[in-house]
Design an enzyme around this catalytic site. Structure first.
Site, short mmCIF file in Angstrom:
data_model
loop_
_atom_site.label_atom_id
_atom_site.label_comp_id
_atom_site.label_asym_id
_atom_site.label_seq_id
_atom_site.Cartn_x
_atom_site.Cartn_y
_atom_site.Cartn_z
N SER A 22 0.86 -1.34 0.12
CA SER A 22 -0.03 0.00 0.05
C SER A 22 0.79 1.17 0.14
O SER A 22 0.47 2.49 -0.45
CB SER A 22 -0.97 -0.12 1.39
OG SER A 22 -0.39 -0.04 2.46
N ASN A 56 1.77 -4.56 -14.76
CA ASN A 56 0.69 -5.44 -15.04
C ASN A 56 -0.41 -5.37 -14.17
O ASN A 56 -1.14 -6.38 -13.98
CB ASN A 56 1.20 -6.80 -15.52
CG ASN A 56 2.06 -7.24 -14.51
OD1 ASN A 56 2.45 -6.50 -13.38
ND2 ASN A 56 2.29 -8.66 -14.33
N ASP A 109 2.31 -18.92 -11.93
CA ASP A 109 1.76 -20.50 -11.69
C ASP A 109 2.79 -21.21 -11.54
O ASP A 109 4.01 -20.90 -11.17
CB ASP A 109 1.00 -20.48 -13.00
CG ASP A 109 1.94 -20.87 -14.36
OD1 ASP A 109 2.97 -21.38 -13.96
OD2 ASP A 109 1.48 -20.61 -15.42
N TYR A 156 6.37 -22.13 -13.09
CA TYR A 156 7.33 -20.98 -12.89
C TYR A 156 8.21 -21.51 -11.63
O TYR A 156 8.05 -20.73 -10.56
CB TYR A 156 6.86 -19.91 -12.76
CG TYR A 156 7.88 -18.82 -12.94
CD1 TYR A 156 8.53 -18.38 -14.32
CD2 TYR A 156 8.35 -17.82 -11.97
CE1 TYR A 156 9.26 -17.46 -14.33
CE2 TYR A 156 9.03 -16.70 -12.11
CZ TYR A 156 9.86 -16.86 -13.51
OH TYR A 156 10.76 -15.64 -13.70
#
Length: 146
Positions: free
Chosen positions: A66, A78, A84, A87
């Site tokens: 934050s 992105n 996932d 990786y």
């Protein structure tokens, strides 16, 4: 916090503080693995110094802390990183894809983002229908501003 502990294999690729779960939240902080200087409007995939093997059936979501924008003016390019289970090699280092809105220095060890693991989405089957049979809610942004 009940339930069974889920084990994650971690390989450290840099001399950084070990990952730890904090008492006051469900997210785990990730740190910059190197000193980085970015000029305004510059992009850099900041290495996080870890590779992990997630438990079967899980994925990781990586997002800014934050305070990341306030402190450094960084935006994750992105919006949210999804890592996932495939990786998971020794060299599959996690990164924070950062875009600088101002000139900034990030120091090795700075906590710049955080992650949590979540169960993968179940198999989904789509059914085409002529009508959903529900009233319209009112369109994009229809819940008001107050």
């Amino acid at each position: 916090m009940g339930g069974r502990a889920v084990r994650i294999k971690v390989r450290y690729l840099a001399d950084i503080e070990p990952l730890e779960r904090i008492e006051k939240g469900d997210w785990i902080d990730l740190r910059s693995a190197e000193d980085v200087h970015l000029e305004e409007c510059e992009y850099h995939a900041i290495p996080l110094g870890v590779a992990m093997q997630l438990p079967e059936g899980y994925e990781a979501h990586v997002v800014p802390r934050s305070s990341t924008f306030k402190r450094w003016g960084l935006i994750q390019t992105n919006s949210m990183g999804v890592i996932d289970g495939s990786y998971c090699g020794d060299g599959d280092e996690w990164h924070f894809p950062a875009y600088a809105t101002r000139s900034v220095d990030i120091h090795k060890g700075d906590r710049i983002c955080q992650f949590r693991i979540v169960e993968k989405q179940p198999s989904i089957e789509f059914t085409v229908v002529a009508s959903l049979g529900n009233p319209n809610r009112g369109g994009l942004g229809s819940t008001g501003s107050k």
